[in-house]
Design a protein around this motif. Structure first.
Motif: not given
Length: 209
Positions: A17-18, A20, A23, A145, A195, A199-200
């Motif tokens: 997540n944080q 990735n 991303l 992703i 995406v 996410h951001r």
């Protein structure tokens, strides 16, 4: 130190997540655009990268103290190339159709920035178990992703998921048409951008609380 200590859990969870790799670090973009026209090759590619990243991390971590610094990149490339070759041959033996769909991109895993980045930034400085968790976490973060983009592109572009028809015939009879643009690489880039944007926006919103 416990195998599943707080530090080890963070090493595994952060890339999901944080931190990735796609991303946040914007690594591995080329392959994520090339193999996501359908869900099945996206899943296989994600699993292949996860396995190779995890085991290359472990191998490099085990021998890190014996690698001369001036040739460390060469050693890392040899380890990754060996694992890529093994995975490629296994794919050809058990899932030849997917191997054909992935084409040269399995072989090009050796140039994936995620792998080389984790070997240089983590495995060269940490013990095998944390390195294994780091490899699994980054591989799964990458695979997540690919699966999201691959699922959206196949569903909207072909009306299927994993080859099974999802959109009913009644929808087509009512005038629904598959979006052929979704099967083109340009739409992969647009979807990936969306995406990353979502996410951001979510991450920054969480940080402001």
């Amino acid at each position: 130190m416990s195998l599943f200590s707080k530090q080890n859990r963070e090493v595994f969870a952060a890339p999901l997540n944080q931190n990735n790799p796609i991303l946040v670090q914007v690594l591995g973009i080329c392959s994520s655009l090339a193999v996501t026209s359908q869900l099945k090759p996206a899943i296989v590619m994600g699993l292949a990268v996860t396995i190779i990243t995890a085991f290359s991390n472990v191998i490099i971590s085990l021998i890190r103290n014996t690698i001369p610094m001036r040739i460390r990149i060469i050693v890392q490339l040899v380890v990754v190339a060996a694992l890529v070759t093994i995975v490629s041959q296994i794919l050809k033996a058990v899932a030849y159709d997917v191997s054909v769909q992935l084409s040269v991109y399995v072989g090009l895993i050796i140039t994936n920035c995620i792998l080389m980045g984790r070997l240089e930034a983590f495995a060269m400085m940490n013990k095998p178990w944390p390195s294994f968790l780091d490899g699994i976490g980054n591989g799964l973060g990458y695979a997540l992703i690919l699966v999201i983009v691959g699922a959206v592109r196949e569903l909207l572009g072909r009306g299927t998921l994993l080859g099974f028809t999802i959109i009913p015939q009644a929808a087509y009879d009512a005038g629904y048409i598959n979006n052929g643009m979704m099967t083109m690489p340009a739409m992969a880039l647009i979807l990936l951008g969306c995406v990353i944007w979502v996410h951001r926006a979510f991450i920054y919103k969480e940080e402001e609380k």
